[in-house]
Design a protein around this motif. Structure first.
Motif, short mmCIF file in Angstrom:
data_model
loop_
_atom_site.label_atom_id
_atom_site.label_comp_id
_atom_site.label_asym_id
_atom_site.label_seq_id
_atom_site.Cartn_x
_atom_site.Cartn_y
_atom_site.Cartn_z
N LEU A 62 15.76 -36.48 -9.44
CA LEU A 62 15.52 -37.50 -8.82
C LEU A 62 16.70 -37.22 -7.91
N ILE A 63 17.65 -36.13 -8.40
CA ILE A 63 18.60 -35.12 -7.67
C ILE A 63 18.58 -34.12 -6.63
N LEU A 92 21.07 -44.53 -4.26
CA LEU A 92 22.56 -42.89 -4.20
C LEU A 92 23.32 -43.26 -2.53
N GLU A 93 22.47 -43.48 -2.17
CA GLU A 93 23.59 -43.16 -0.81
C GLU A 93 24.13 -44.17 -0.34
N MET A 101 29.20 -39.49 -6.40
CA MET A 101 29.68 -37.87 -7.51
C MET A 101 29.05 -38.42 -8.28
N ALA A 102 29.27 -39.28 -9.05
CA ALA A 102 29.23 -38.81 -10.59
C ALA A 102 28.06 -39.12 -10.96
N ILE A 103 27.29 -39.58 -10.36
CA ILE A 103 25.69 -39.50 -11.11
C ILE A 103 25.22 -38.12 -10.80
N ARG A 104 25.33 -37.86 -9.83
CA ARG A 104 25.14 -36.00 -9.13
C ARG A 104 25.34 -35.21 -10.12
N ARG A 109 24.63 -31.24 -14.18
CA ARG A 109 25.54 -30.16 -15.33
C ARG A 109 24.18 -30.66 -16.63
N TYR A 110 23.79 -31.49 -16.47
CA TYR A 110 22.88 -31.77 -17.75
C TYR A 110 21.74 -30.46 -17.52
N ARG A 111 21.18 -30.69 -16.56
CA ARG A 111 20.00 -29.36 -16.29
C ARG A 111 20.51 -27.83 -16.56
#
Ligand code: C2E
Ligand code: CA
Ligand code: CA
Length: 403
Positions: A62-63, A92-93, A101-104, A109-111
């Motif tokens: 998604l990102i 998101l935009e 920003m938090a989602i991105r 980081r999760y990846r």
């Protein structure tokens, strides 16, 4: 809700996504169960987990368009809802900058953690680094906005905000008819910050109403002081800018009436300035609030006229007394025949509806002449004066009235 497509069906054993492929969507599992398989550097695929109904898979797509970090296979017959990356990014935009920003950052980081965990750093390391990097750089604007938002409330309390008053000149009489109150932020480090920058931030963080009420109080008091010093028969007006959120607040009209009478000026001396966009966004609510303001004797002006919604049908539905022609038309007026014609049409439209017309952003005497000939009533612009601090605004009007 995320825009969903109809369910996609997979049979036991079907591969839903393959490690290394470019992903363009995530899935929510509606029914069934999947296994997550990761191929290590030794080429052997091993199961690292399973997911069942309610879980999301492939969410990192998604990102960005980095390759899938795992293979996902149905271990039961499954139904999924797909969420496209394109749709997600568009949403998101539009979202709150902090949320965005938090989602991105969280997904990137999760990846990163996921890859370390799966022992499969090699091929995707660069993609991950890039996606994190992009997440940060794309959001530097958001960071500034967030910083500004955090500072704004403190700045208001520390009295770093103040108002300037731009004279508005009556073309027939050649003297000031009133002022527009314009907010300024004197930032201790960054200097003057334009209201064009901090007003939208105040709107976003739900702080605009407090600012608007303060601006109304301050400008009413300033007008009273100017009037007392000037000692002329004629009543000057004060035009104050309001946002859509102001009208959502309870009893706006009553609150405004109270402020005006406490300051000792007449309600008719206050011009409530709003843009066409505000009218169009919440027409019913706005109509009620503006009608209540008009019933209390206040004057309603439409700001930046001509730049918002092209439908003119709303004009007669609101108690509008003044149209302010946007500077963009004035700038083009003498360069382009169409703009002059447009201005002349706005003037005759307004006049036919019993409204007065103010042209904004007038800088040249040739523009003043053309506007005068076209029947414009009032002019606001650097040609006459920039927005001025109260003491200078007083000195200006005193001079104009020969005092
Ligand atoms: P606006 O309401 O359209 O205000 C007119 C803007 O045009 C002001 O910019 C003014 O300084 C500028 N201007 C006036 N004459 C001229 C000219 O001859 N040439 C040029 N180039 N510009 C001219 P400012 O003060 O920077 O304000 C920008 C916008 O910020 C305002 O546009 C308004 O939308 C918003 N704003 C300012 N003060 C307030 C406020 O107290 N409340 C709210 N809600 N919005 C405000
Ligand atoms: Ca305005
Ligand atoms: Ca304007």
């Amino acid at each position: 809700m995320i825009n969903t497509q109809t369910s996609q069906i997979f049979k036991t054993g079907d591969i839903i996504m393959k490690q290394g492929d470019v992903g363009d969507c995530a899935y929510i599992i509606e029914k069934g169960k999947v296994e997550i398989l990761v191929q290590g550097d030794d080429g052997i695929e091993k199961q690292v987990g399973t997911r069942s109904a309610g879980a999301m898979i492939g969410e990192m797509a998604l990102i960005d368009k980095a390759p899938r970090t795992a293979t996902i296979r149905a271990i039961e017959d499954c139904e999924f809802i797909a969420i496209s990356a394109e749709d997600f990014v568009r949403r998101l935009e539009k979202s709150d900058p902090i949320l965005k920003m938090a989602i991105r950052v969280i997904l990137a980081r999760y990846r990163d953690i996921w890859q370390k965990f799966s022992g499969n750093q090699g091929q995707q390391e660069r993609a991950t680094a890039e996606s994190i990097e992009q997440g940060y750089t794309a959001d530097s604007q958001a960071i500034n906005k967030v910083k500004l938002a955090n500072e704004l409330k403190g700045a208001f309390e520390r009295e770093e905000l103040f108002l300037c008053y731009q004279p508005i000149i009556d073309l027939e009489k050649g003297t000031p008819a009133g002022f527009e109150a314009l907010m300024r932020w004197n930032h201790p480090e960054r200097g003057f910050i334009s209201p064009g920058v901090f007003i939208p931030v105040a709107e976003e963080i739900g702080f605009i109403h407090q600012l608007s009420i303060w601006a109304l109080e301050e400008s009413c008091k300033a007008l009273k002081r100017i009037e007392d010093e000037l000692k002329i028969e004629e009543k000057l007006f004060m035009s104050v800018n309001f946002s859509g959120d102001d009208f959502v607040s309870e009893n706006f009209a009553e609150k405004a009436k109270g402020i005006v009478s406490t300051a000792g000026i007449l309600p008719s001396q206050i011009h409530v300035e709003i843009t066409e966009r505000v009218l169009a966004a919440e027409p019913d609510l706005t109509r009620d609030v503006l009608q209540a303001c008009a019933d209390n004797g206040m004057h309603i002006s439409i700001d930046d006229f001509g730049t918002g919604y092209s439908s003119l049908s709303y004009l007669h539905q609101f108690p509008i007394k003044t149209l302010k022609i946007d500077r963009s038309f004035v700038v083009e007026m003498l360069k382009e025949q169409g703009s002059l014609a447009l201005i002349q049409s706005i003037i005759s439209l307004g006049k036919n509806m019993g409204m007065s017309i103010i042209a904004e952003g007038v800088e040249e005497d040739s523009e003043v002449d053309a506007l005068k000939q076209s029947g414009c009533d009032m002019i606001q612009g650097f040609f006459f004066s920039k927005p001025l601090p109260e003491s200078d605004a007083l000195a200006y009007v005193k001079k104009q009235f020969g005092k």
